[in-house]
Design a protein around this motif. Structure first.
Motif, PDB file in Angstrom:
ATOM      1  N   PRO A   1       1.226  15.120  10.607  1.00 35.20           N
ATOM      2  CA  PRO A   1       1.441  13.704  10.287  1.00 35.20           C
ATOM      3  C   PRO A   1       1.615  13.505   8.782  1.00 35.20           C
ATOM      4  O   PRO A   1       1.119  14.302   7.974  1.00 35.20           O
ATOM      5  N   PRO A   2       2.327  12.450   8.369  1.00 32.64           N
ATOM      6  CA  PRO A   2       2.422  12.129   6.941  1.00 32.64           C
ATOM      7  C   PRO A   2       1.093  11.575   6.441  1.00 32.64           C
ATOM      8  O   PRO A   2       0.393  10.858   7.166  1.00 32.64           O
ATOM      9  N   ARG A   3       0.768  11.910   5.212  1.00 35.10           N
ATOM     10  CA  ARG A   3      -0.490  11.445   4.637  1.00 35.10           C
ATOM     11  C   ARG A   3      -0.274  11.045   3.178  1.00 35.10           C
ATOM     12  O   ARG A   3       0.412  11.740   2.420  1.00 35.10           O
ATOM     13  N   PHE A   4      -0.871   9.889   2.807  1.00 34.27           N
ATOM     14  CA  PHE A   4      -0.869   9.475   1.406  1.00 34.27           C
ATOM     15  C   PHE A   4      -1.914  10.306   0.655  1.00 34.27           C
ATOM     16  O   PHE A   4      -3.050  10.454   1.138  1.00 34.27           O
TER      17      PHE A   4
ATOM     18  N   SER B   1      -1.535 -11.136  -9.849  1.00 36.40           N
ATOM     19  CA  SER B   1      -1.759  -9.868  -9.153  1.00 36.40           C
ATOM     20  C   SER B   1      -1.559 -10.055  -7.654  1.00 36.40           C
ATOM     21  O   SER B   1      -1.764 -11.161  -7.123  1.00 36.40           O
ATOM     22  N   TYR B   2      -1.160  -8.949  -7.012  1.00 43.77           N
ATOM     23  CA  TYR B   2      -0.915  -8.946  -5.574  1.00 43.77           C
ATOM     24  C   TYR B   2      -1.507  -7.667  -4.984  1.00 43.77           C
ATOM     25  O   TYR B   2      -1.590  -6.635  -5.655  1.00 43.77           O
ATOM     26  N   SER B   3      -1.904  -7.751  -3.720  1.00 45.69           N
ATOM     27  CA  SER B   3      -2.420  -6.587  -3.006  1.00 45.69           C
ATOM     28  C   SER B   3      -1.683  -6.469  -1.681  1.00 45.69           C
ATOM     29  O   SER B   3      -1.634  -7.431  -0.899  1.00 45.69           O
ATOM     30  N   LEU B   4      -1.109  -5.272  -1.441  1.00 46.32           N
ATOM     31  CA  LEU B   4      -0.337  -5.037  -0.224  1.00 46.32           C
ATOM     32  C   LEU B   4      -0.901  -3.823   0.510  1.00 46.32           C
ATOM     33  O   LEU B   4      -1.395  -2.885  -0.122  1.00 46.32           O
ATOM     34  N   ARG B   5      -0.793  -3.850   1.827  1.00 47.41           N
ATOM     35  CA  ARG B   5      -1.153  -2.675   2.631  1.00 47.41           C
ATOM     36  C   ARG B   5       0.139  -2.092   3.205  1.00 47.41           C
ATOM     37  O   ARG B   5       0.824  -2.737   3.996  1.00 47.41           O
ATOM     38  N   VAL B   6       0.446  -0.866   2.766  1.00 47.84           N
ATOM     39  CA  VAL B   6       1.715  -0.227   3.117  1.00 47.84           C
ATOM     40  C   VAL B   6       1.446   0.888   4.124  1.00 47.84           C
ATOM     41  O   VAL B   6       0.480   1.653   3.981  1.00 47.84           O
ATOM     42  N   GLN B   7       2.297   0.975   5.126  1.00 44.86           N
ATOM     43  CA  GLN B   7       2.184   2.011   6.150  1.00 44.86           C
ATOM     44  C   GLN B   7       3.366   2.976   6.061  1.00 44.86           C
ATOM     45  O   GLN B   7       4.499   2.564   5.796  1.00 44.86           O
ATOM     46  N   VAL B   8       3.104   4.263   6.285  1.00 48.94           N
ATOM     47  CA  VAL B   8       4.155   5.273   6.380  1.00 48.94           C
ATOM     48  C   VAL B   8       4.085   5.887   7.770  1.00 48.94           C
ATOM     49  O   VAL B   8       2.999   6.138   8.298  1.00 48.94           O
TER      50      VAL B   8
ATOM     51  N   THR C   1       9.641   9.370  11.223  1.00 49.43           N
ATOM     52  CA  THR C   1      10.821   8.817  11.892  1.00 49.43           C
ATOM     53  C   THR C   1      11.033   9.461  13.254  1.00 49.43           C
ATOM     54  O   THR C   1      11.349   8.776  14.233  1.00 49.43           O
ATOM     55  N   HIS C   2      10.869  10.775  13.326  1.00 50.12           N
ATOM     56  CA  HIS C   2      11.101  11.497  14.583  1.00 50.12           C
ATOM     57  C   HIS C   2       9.766  12.096  15.050  1.00 50.12           C
ATOM     58  O   HIS C   2       9.275  13.063  14.461  1.00 50.12           O
ATOM     59  N   ILE C   3       9.220  11.533  16.090  1.00 50.06           N
ATOM     60  CA  ILE C   3       7.926  11.982  16.614  1.00 50.06           C
ATOM     61  C   ILE C   3       8.168  12.846  17.845  1.00 50.06           C
ATOM     62  O   ILE C   3       8.907  12.470  18.764  1.00 50.06           O
ATOM     63  N   ASP C   4       7.545  14.029  17.852  1.00 52.98           N
ATOM     64  CA  ASP C   4       7.645  14.954  18.986  1.00 52.98           C
ATOM     65  C   ASP C   4       6.508  14.635  19.956  1.00 52.98           C
ATOM     66  O   ASP C   4       5.327  14.790  19.626  1.00 52.98           O
ATOM     67  N   ARG C   5       6.878  14.156  21.141  1.00 56.24           N
ATOM     68  CA  ARG C   5       5.871  13.713  22.108  1.00 56.24           C
ATOM     69  C   ARG C   5       4.940  14.846  22.529  1.00 56.24           C
ATOM     70  O   ARG C   5       3.822  14.589  22.964  1.00 56.24           O
TER      71      ARG C   5
ATOM     72  N   PRO D   1      -2.801  10.255  14.692  1.00 60.50           N
ATOM     73  CA  PRO D   1      -1.565   9.475  14.665  1.00 60.50           C
ATOM     74  C   PRO D   1      -0.604   9.957  13.576  1.00 60.50           C
ATOM     75  O   PRO D   1      -1.045  10.441  12.534  1.00 60.50           O
ATOM     76  N   PHE D   2       0.702   9.793  13.829  1.00 63.58           N
ATOM     77  CA  PHE D   2       1.703  10.238  12.879  1.00 63.58           C
ATOM     78  C   PHE D   2       2.075   9.099  11.938  1.00 63.58           C
ATOM     79  O   PHE D   2       3.244   8.760  11.759  1.00 63.58           O
ATOM     80  N   SER D   3       1.061   8.491  11.334  1.00 60.10           N
ATOM     81  CA  SER D   3       1.245   7.421  10.355  1.00 60.10           C
ATOM     82  C   SER D   3       0.000   7.366   9.478  1.00 60.10           C
ATOM     83  O   SER D   3      -1.047   7.935   9.809  1.00 60.10           O
ATOM     84  N   ASP D   4       0.129   6.654   8.348  1.00 59.57           N
ATOM     85  CA  ASP D   4      -0.990   6.520   7.418  1.00 59.57           C
ATOM     86  C   ASP D   4      -0.780   5.240   6.623  1.00 59.57           C
ATOM     87  O   ASP D   4       0.341   4.706   6.551  1.00 59.57           O
ATOM     88  N   THR D   5      -1.848   4.715   6.043  1.00 58.07           N
ATOM     89  CA  THR D   5      -1.758   3.484   5.261  1.00 58.07           C
ATOM     90  C   THR D   5      -2.399   3.688   3.899  1.00 58.07           C
ATOM     91  O   THR D   5      -3.263   4.556   3.717  1.00 58.07           O
ATOM     92  N   ALA D   6      -1.953   2.852   2.945  1.00 60.77           N
ATOM     93  CA  ALA D   6      -2.509   2.856   1.592  1.00 60.77           C
ATOM     94  C   ALA D   6      -2.392   1.442   1.029  1.00 60.77           C
ATOM     95  O   ALA D   6      -1.526   0.665   1.437  1.00 60.77           O
ATOM     96  N   VAL D   7      -3.264   1.120   0.099  1.00 61.94           N
ATOM     97  CA  VAL D   7      -3.260  -0.188  -0.558  1.00 61.94           C
ATOM     98  C   VAL D   7      -2.482  -0.070  -1.873  1.00 61.94           C
ATOM     99  O   VAL D   7      -2.716   0.854  -2.657  1.00 61.94           O
ATOM    100  N   VAL D   8      -1.562  -1.010  -2.085  1.00 61.26           N
ATOM    101  CA  VAL D   8      -0.771  -1.046  -3.322  1.00 61.26           C
ATOM    102  C   VAL D   8      -1.130  -2.322  -4.065  1.00 61.26           C
ATOM    103  O   VAL D   8      -0.942  -3.432  -3.543  1.00 61.26           O
ATOM    104  N   ARG D   9      -1.678  -2.156  -5.259  1.00 69.24           N
ATOM    105  CA  ARG D   9      -2.046  -3.318  -6.095  1.00 69.24           C
ATOM    106  C   ARG D   9      -0.993  -3.450  -7.203  1.00 69.24           C
ATOM    107  O   ARG D   9      -0.725  -2.501  -7.933  1.00 69.24           O
ATOM    108  N   ILE D  10      -0.408  -4.668  -7.282  1.00 65.55           N
ATOM    109  CA  ILE D  10       0.677  -4.931  -8.241  1.00 65.55           C
ATOM    110  C   ILE D  10       0.210  -5.970  -9.233  1.00 65.55           C
ATOM    111  O   ILE D  10      -0.255  -7.059  -8.853  1.00 65.55           O
ATOM    112  N   THR D  11       0.330  -5.635 -10.507  1.00 65.69           N
ATOM    113  CA  THR D  11      -0.035  -6.552 -11.588  1.00 65.69           C
ATOM    114  C   THR D  11       1.232  -7.104 -12.219  1.00 65.69           C
ATOM    115  O   THR D  11       2.143  -6.338 -12.572  1.00 65.69           O
ATOM    116  N   VAL D  12       1.306  -8.426 -12.359  1.00 66.63           N
ATOM    117  CA  VAL D  12       2.442  -9.087 -13.000  1.00 66.63           C
ATOM    118  C   VAL D  12       2.104  -9.291 -14.473  1.00 66.63           C
ATOM    119  O   VAL D  12       1.059  -9.872 -14.816  1.00 66.63           O
TER     120      VAL D  12
END
Length: 630
Positions: free
Chosen positions: A255-258, A332-339, A342-346, A353-364
């Motif tokens: 699986p992809p991992r941050f 400032s903004y806080s986003l939760r991004v998922q990866v 694309t092609h999952i082998d059943r 799970p073949f996905s992962d999440t991370a928090v992205v904090r953006i400062t203006v």
């Protein structure tokens, strides 16, 4: 020699060979050989085949066998002659004794048998004592060739995570020794290097996986050495080896991992829509298509302000600006991004799970911005003929930064070439410099600039000025009218319908009133109350001799405030018409003809006038008179 004795022992021990190989020597009975009292039977040649071991390593020539004829009295009068394959070169015969020898070491793989002929000849007469007989010398195989693979190195691949026994490839070797004799060419395959990951089938050379769930990410390449051994793999057999380089093919089992749970990015508030804020990247131990992934925003503060797109080349998530940013409103903004893959082998979903999440904090970050107008555009209205200096409207701009700077206003004179307007540089009030005429221009489009004094940052806004109509134009005829009246017209007959136009544009529409400036004895006017009027005759029987045309002043008024009116003159010509009212003529010639003058009379009058004019210009030219007399 020992080798010769071993050869004869081998040949005589084989059933049925002794009688076929050599004729017993005369005078020597078989009882001398095997201890039994047997009598010799007289006969001629008796042989079919000789057998000879290949690759003989003894000294001298290798003894093959002995030929003997019953016609040989052993008195030295018989000569043995050998012909055929290798006679005289590979094989030679003692012409006196009939002994055959091989002159050199033989290789069965080079030539497996030789066909020769032998005969006995009388040395004195040269005559054949017996007819020639054909026999074969067969080269007996020994295990002198090792197995050989077609290639020294093979390349193969198999998917990672394969089950035990999965097919990889088949390698086979060949042995030049005789397959039909013994085990010299019977091969057995074994694996010398590559265990415990792979195995090989002993009889077929098929390579298979030996461990379950081998993972490419742990080890991708393996080198396997396969041995092929003859003599059925027994001790003393010869062997050959081949190397097989095996690569594990990737499947989507990782699986992809941050690498981080939180990312920090910053962007200036002036960033354009669509511009990049920064990149984040998840890692997938797989390769190629199995490592492809896409990014999305699950939730966060004002998630519509930003967007994330996937860079297909680098497999990075690119955070972009979706809506304008304002440091003064939100910093400032806080986003939760998922990866997600694309092609999952059943087959390997259980590893997900073949996905992962991370928090992205953006400062203006703050940027010194230009002034901002209170509107995107301004629309003002002003009456035409307004005196110079009259107020039209006010624009307003402010510095959006935390520290407000003074703003000055100016008009871009490229948009006001006639200098019709002015603006107060301090408060943004726009006024007229000249009177405006709506009939000349209904709209004026100018640009106002707001400039920060400390930074010279500047913003432009469009200002649209509409000139409102004032009733300052009188109505007039809509067109030029050519009006005629027939001499035989009757009273009350319509001779012309007229209409009017007005360059003003009253809010409730035009309403014109038609009238005559004075009472006219010949004509009258009737207002249709639809902005048209009819001109009627007040009497009948007009006469062109008395009056060829009439001028009729028509007064046209509007109903706006203040009321505007004008007088337009209608010229009415008197013409001759037939009984149906069709005009026949209105010309001056027609009038003169009607007075009784013929065409000839008119010509005479014109000639007299020309003569009088000529006399008035001086004495006649002699040349002319001469010409006239002639």
């Amino acid at each position: 020699m020992i080798i010769n004795q071993l050869t004869f022992l081998l040949l005589f021990c084989l059933p049925g060979w002794s009688g076929a190989l050599i004729r017993p020597v005369p005078g020597i009975s078989t009882s001398d050989r095997d201890g039994q009292a047997l009598h010799r039977t007289k006969r001629g040649w008796m042989w079919n085949s000789f057998f000879l071991l290949e690759e003989w390593t003894g000294k001298g020539k290798q003894y093959v066998g002995k030929l003997h004829s019953d016609m040989d009295g052993e008195d030295g009068n018989v000569k043995y002659v050998l012909t055929g394959d290798g006679a005289g070169t590979v094989f030679e015969i003692d012409e006196n004794s009939g002994d055959i020898h091989a002159t050199r070491k033989l290789d069965r793989e080079e030539k497996a048998s030789y066909t020769l002929s032998a005969k006995a000849v009388n040395k004195t007469s040269g005559q054949d004592l017996e007819r020639a007989s054909e026999f074969i010398i067969k080269i007996h195989d020994i295990n002198d060739n090792e197995p050989k693979f077609a290639k020294g190195t093979y390349v193969a691949s198999v998917s990672e995570m394969s089950n035990v026994g999965a097919f990889v490839m088949q390698v086979t070797a060949t042995d030049a020794d005789d397959e039909s004799y013994g085990n010299s060419a019977k091969l057995v395959y074994s694996i010398l290097q590559g265990q415990p990951y792979f195995s090989v089938e002993p009889e077929t050379g098929v390579i298979r996986t030996a461990l379950p769930n081998m993972i490419r990410e742990n080890r991708e390449h393996y080198q396997v050495v396969i041995q092929a051994k003859d003599m059925a793999g027994q001790m003393g057999g010869l062997s050959g080896t081949a190397t097989v380089n095996i690569t594990l093919l990737d499947v989507n089992n990782s699986p992809p991992r941050f690498p981080h749970s939180t990312y920090h990015l910053s962007t200036p508030e002036s960033a354009n829509i669509g511009s990049s804020v920064g990149r984040i990247k998840a890692y997938d131990a797989d390769v190629g298509e199995n490592a492809e992934m896409w990014y999305s925003i699950l939730d966060g503060d004002d998630q519509d302000v930003f967007n994330v797109i996937t860079d297909g080349t680098s497999q990075e998530g690119v955070i972009t600006v979706k809506r304008p940013l304002d440091y003064e409103s939100k910093r400032s903004y806080s986003l939760r991004v998922q990866v997600t893959n694309t092609h999952i082998d059943r087959r390997f979903e259980h590893l997900g799970p073949f996905s992962d999440t991370a928090v992205v904090r953006i400062t203006v970050t703050d940027v010194d911005e230009p002034p901002v107008f209170s509107r995107a555009l301004y629309i003002f209205e002003v009456d035409e003929d307004t005196p110079a200096g009259s107020l039209i409207g006010t624009v307003m701009a402010r510095d959006p930064d935390m520290v407000n700077h003074l703003v000055k206003y100016t008009i871009d004179r490229h948009t006001d070439l006639e200098r019709l307007f002015n603006i107060d540089s301090n408060n943004g009030t726009i006024s007229t410099l000249q009177g405006l005429d709506r009939e000349t221009s209904k709209w004026h489009n100018i640009s106002v600039l707001a400039t920060e004094l400390s930074t010279a940052l500047q913003t432009r806004v469009p200002v649209f000025i509409k000139v409102r109509d004032v009733n300052d134009n009188a109505p007039e005829f809509a067109m030029y009218y050519e009006t005629i009246v027939c001499e035989n017209v009757k009273a009350g007959q319509l001779i012309q319908t007229i209409s009017a136009v007005d360059t003003d544009e009253p809010l409730i529409g035009h309403k014109f009133v038609f009238s005559l400036s004075t009472i006219n004895p010949n004509f009258t006017i009737f207002d249709n109350e639809d902005n048209t009027a009819r001109i009627l005759t007040r009497r009948g029987s007009f006469n062109r001799r008395e009056m060829s045309s009439y001028l009729l002043p028509v007064v046209i008024s509007d109903n706006d405030y203040p009321i505007q009116s004008s007088t337009s003159t209608l010229t009415v010509r008197v013409c001759a018409c037939d009984s149906h009212g069709n005009v026949q003529t209105c010309s001056t010639e027609a009038l003169m003809l009607s007075a009784g003058l013929s065409t000839g009379a008119l010509v005479a009058i014109l000639l007299c006038i020309l003569i009088l004019l000529n006399l008035a210009n001086g004495p006649p030219n002699p040349a002319v008179h001469t010409s006239t007399r002639a």
